[in-house]
Write an enzyme that holds these catalytic residues in place. Sequence first.
Site, PDB file in Angstrom:
ATOM      1  N   ARG A 250     -11.731 -21.286 -30.883  1.00  0.00           N
ATOM      2  CA  ARG A 250     -11.072 -22.321 -29.992  1.00  0.00           C
ATOM      3  C   ARG A 250     -12.231 -23.286 -29.543  1.00  0.00           C
ATOM      4  NH1 ARG A 250     -10.551 -18.084 -25.649  1.00  0.00           N
ATOM      5  NH2 ARG A 250     -12.398 -17.460 -26.595  1.00  0.00           N
ATOM      6  N   GLU A 251     -11.965 -24.418 -29.261  1.00  0.00           N
ATOM      7  CA  GLU A 251     -12.961 -25.500 -28.803  1.00  0.00           C
ATOM      8  C   GLU A 251     -13.402 -25.069 -27.665  1.00  0.00           C
ATOM      9  OE1 GLU A 251     -11.672 -29.530 -28.979  1.00  0.00           O
ATOM     10  OE2 GLU A 251     -10.869 -29.244 -31.249  1.00  0.00           O
TER      11      GLU A 251
ATOM     12  N   PHE B  46      -3.624 -16.489 -21.729  1.00  0.00           N
ATOM     13  CA  PHE B  46      -2.491 -17.564 -21.907  1.00  0.00           C
ATOM     14  C   PHE B  46      -1.400 -17.677 -21.010  1.00  0.00           C
ATOM     15  CE2 PHE B  46      -3.937 -20.405 -25.344  1.00  0.00           C
ATOM     16  CZ  PHE B  46      -5.278 -19.597 -25.560  1.00  0.00           C
TER      17      PHE B  46
ATOM     18  N   ALA C 100      -0.228 -21.263 -15.990  1.00  0.00           N
ATOM     19  CA  ALA C 100       0.699 -22.423 -15.806  1.00  0.00           C
ATOM     20  C   ALA C 100      -0.483 -23.887 -15.529  1.00  0.00           C
ATOM     21  CB  ALA C 100       1.267 -22.200 -14.662  1.00  0.00           C
ATOM     22  N   GLY C 101       0.058 -24.707 -15.719  1.00  0.00           N
ATOM     23  CA  GLY C 101      -0.628 -26.132 -15.655  1.00  0.00           C
ATOM     24  C   GLY C 101       0.006 -27.291 -16.011  1.00  0.00           C
TER      25      GLY C 101
ATOM     26  N   CYS D 225      -4.708 -29.213 -31.674  1.00  0.00           N
ATOM     27  CA  CYS D 225      -4.138 -28.041 -32.811  1.00  0.00           C
ATOM     28  C   CYS D 225      -2.704 -27.864 -32.312  1.00  0.00           C
ATOM     29  CB  CYS D 225      -4.851 -26.892 -32.599  1.00  0.00           C
ATOM     30  SG  CYS D 225      -6.649 -26.990 -33.193  1.00  0.00           S
TER      31      CYS D 225
ATOM     32  N   LYS E 131       0.307 -30.686 -32.591  1.00  0.00           N
ATOM     33  CA  LYS E 131       0.296 -31.030 -33.943  1.00  0.00           C
ATOM     34  C   LYS E 131       0.823 -29.678 -34.887  1.00  0.00           C
ATOM     35  CE  LYS E 131      -3.556 -30.900 -36.537  1.00  0.00           C
ATOM     36  NZ  LYS E 131      -3.677 -30.196 -37.862  1.00  0.00           N
TER      37      LYS E 131
HETATM   38  C1  UGA Z   1      -6.251 -23.192 -30.392  1.00  0.00           C
HETATM   39  C2  UGA Z   1      -6.241 -21.787 -30.516  1.00  0.00           C
HETATM   40  O1  UGA Z   1      -6.442 -21.122 -29.266  1.00  0.00           O
HETATM   41  C3  UGA Z   1      -7.235 -21.174 -31.618  1.00  0.00           C
HETATM   42  O2  UGA Z   1      -7.228 -19.933 -31.766  1.00  0.00           O
HETATM   43  C4  UGA Z   1      -7.055 -22.001 -32.888  1.00  0.00           C
HETATM   44  O3  UGA Z   1      -8.068 -21.729 -33.801  1.00  0.00           O
HETATM   45  C5  UGA Z   1      -7.108 -23.521 -32.383  1.00  0.00           C
HETATM   46  O4  UGA Z   1      -6.094 -23.676 -31.645  1.00  0.00           O
HETATM   47  C6  UGA Z   1      -6.904 -24.159 -34.060  1.00  0.00           C
HETATM   48  O5  UGA Z   1      -5.741 -24.148 -34.421  1.00  0.00           O
HETATM   49  O6  UGA Z   1      -7.910 -24.891 -34.420  1.00  0.00           O
HETATM   50  P1  UGA Z   1      -7.770 -24.832 -28.950  1.00  0.00           P
HETATM   51  O7  UGA Z   1      -7.052 -25.938 -29.217  1.00  0.00           O
HETATM   52  O8  UGA Z   1      -9.330 -25.298 -29.158  1.00  0.00           O
HETATM   53  O9  UGA Z   1      -7.545 -23.517 -29.492  1.00  0.00           O
HETATM   54  O10 UGA Z   1      -7.657 -24.611 -27.540  1.00  0.00           O
HETATM   55  P2  UGA Z   1      -7.156 -23.466 -26.483  1.00  0.00           P
HETATM   56  O11 UGA Z   1      -8.157 -22.625 -25.812  1.00  0.00           O
HETATM   57  O12 UGA Z   1      -6.143 -22.724 -27.215  1.00  0.00           O
HETATM   58  O13 UGA Z   1      -6.072 -24.298 -25.360  1.00  0.00           O
HETATM   59  C7  UGA Z   1      -5.334 -25.167 -25.928  1.00  0.00           C
HETATM   60  C8  UGA Z   1      -4.442 -25.826 -24.831  1.00  0.00           C
HETATM   61  O14 UGA Z   1      -3.841 -24.952 -24.191  1.00  0.00           O
HETATM   62  C9  UGA Z   1      -5.538 -26.458 -23.843  1.00  0.00           C
HETATM   63  O15 UGA Z   1      -4.966 -27.629 -23.458  1.00  0.00           O
HETATM   64  C10 UGA Z   1      -5.376 -25.409 -22.778  1.00  0.00           C
HETATM   65  O16 UGA Z   1      -5.656 -26.237 -21.323  1.00  0.00           O
HETATM   66  C11 UGA Z   1      -4.030 -25.054 -22.588  1.00  0.00           C
HETATM   67  N1  UGA Z   1      -3.801 -23.759 -22.054  1.00  0.00           N
HETATM   68  C12 UGA Z   1      -4.373 -22.644 -22.563  1.00  0.00           C
HETATM   69  C13 UGA Z   1      -3.022 -23.689 -20.861  1.00  0.00           C
HETATM   70  O17 UGA Z   1      -2.477 -24.854 -20.493  1.00  0.00           O
HETATM   71  N2  UGA Z   1      -2.568 -22.409 -20.380  1.00  0.00           N
HETATM   72  C14 UGA Z   1      -3.473 -21.224 -20.810  1.00  0.00           C
HETATM   73  O18 UGA Z   1      -3.058 -20.079 -20.325  1.00  0.00           O
HETATM   74  C15 UGA Z   1      -4.032 -21.345 -22.069  1.00  0.00           C
END
Ligand code: UGA
Length: 440
Positions: A162-163, A257, A260-261, A268, A271
């Site tokens: 994750r970023e 995960f 809520a938001g 990622c 797309k």
């Molecule tokens: C995501 C996946 O979590 C990684 O496992 C994957 O490797 C990556 O995509 C990828 O395909 O390269 P990333 O996009 O960096 O990682 O970030 P996340 O931490 O997953 O968050 C994604 C989005 O979901 C963010 O906008 C975050 O704010 C949102 N989110 C996350 C929520 O709204 N609620 C949550 O409970 C968790």
Amino acid sequence: MNISIVGSGYVGLVTGVCLAHIGHRIICVDNDPEKIKRLKRGEIPIFEPELEGLLKRYFKLKKLSFTVSIKEATQKTDVIFIAVGTPSKKNGDADLTFVENVAREIAVNMNSYKLVVEKSTVPTATGMRVQRTIALNLPKKFQSNKKKTIAFDVASNPEFLREGSAVHDFMNPDRIVIGVESKKAEDLLREIYKPLKAPIVVTNINSAEMIKHASNSFLATKISFINAIAQVCDRVGADVLKVAEGMGFDKRIGRNFLDAGIGYGGSCFPKDVDAFISLSERSGYDFALLKAVRNINEHQKRSFVRLIEDKLWIIKNKTIGILGVAFKPNTDDMRNAPSIDIIQHLQSEGATIKAYDPQAVEKAKPCLPGVQFCKDVFSTVSDCDCLLLLTQWDEFKKVDFKKVKQVMRQTIIFDGRNFFEKEKLEALGFEYFGIGRGKL
Ligand code: UGA
């Protein structure tokens, strides 16, 4: 081992640096000469905790080098990871032009056995296409003489980092997925990842690619599920934070995960969900569940704006202070950040927007014309009619709301991430609105 990584974006750079960290000799390739120059100076084009220090260390130790030449990388290494971008086409499909170009360039420069590993997120069956592209583009001398042809393997090794916590995620994976069609490819990949303690799932290339689709789609589904629950919570007077807590203790569900938001963003999930819907459709399956996931995600942003319109009433000529614009904390990435849609909508209704983000301001400026970027929280919120929290950076936890109250024109807070403590803020005299907190 001698390994090259083609594509020095988020995934490529982190993979390169971390593979150097676990003992390999790495060549990172990118076709942008300016980026390569900067990397050689130890400057990284992204904000990612820990990355810069490790990059400088292994560059100095000559375990990590940078080049624009795929030829050099191919000929000097045994394993080549492809980590180039796979942007969305207009119809939602992944555009694999870069992957094909790299495969072709690797093929024409092959001088001995190579293992070519896809790291980019790609649709199922891409590995097979890479295999074919390489076979068709091998130097003529190898093509004409079947006995003396050059051996190579293709493998899929999707990334799950994750970023914002990319280095940590790479070094501490929940699992490593290896999609291979030969024992040699499996052995090489096992050897590469030997220093990491994680279960290794070995499968064929198509299944490995599918694991990545399925994982990202499932995580996006989890987020949309809790966002849908939040919508109902608001209508029936329940609190989504407590609901997520109560659900999360069930090991079959898990608490991660379920925040809520204002919806998921980034490079990622949006797309990848589009690409998977499109891939399923082309294979003859209507993935209605994922279409709903996508709709719910869009709805979250619209309903947040509607909440602001409802509580602030007239948006025109109001000044709105925004904390956080990056798509999530600990990154400066603005790609598909929910803040963009929300801010643009408020601007179109005539609001003046002031914003602050600890890292993303430079990348946000071109995405958010007309926004006045401030240097800290106080200058952002002073004289504002309301405050919006859009990215939950840790430093916002330390904000002194007694002082904030003194400088705001109207003390209304819209918390798009349920990040602040509602009771505390209400006790201080703020009107507080979160997502799914049971108060509409
Ligand atoms: C995501 C996946 O979590 C990684 O496992 C994957 O490797 C990556 O995509 C990828 O395909 O390269 P990333 O996009 O960096 O990682 O970030 P996340 O931490 O997953 O968050 C994604 C989005 O979901 C963010 O906008 C975050 O704010 C949102 N989110 C996350 C929520 O709204 N609620 C949550 O409970 C968790």
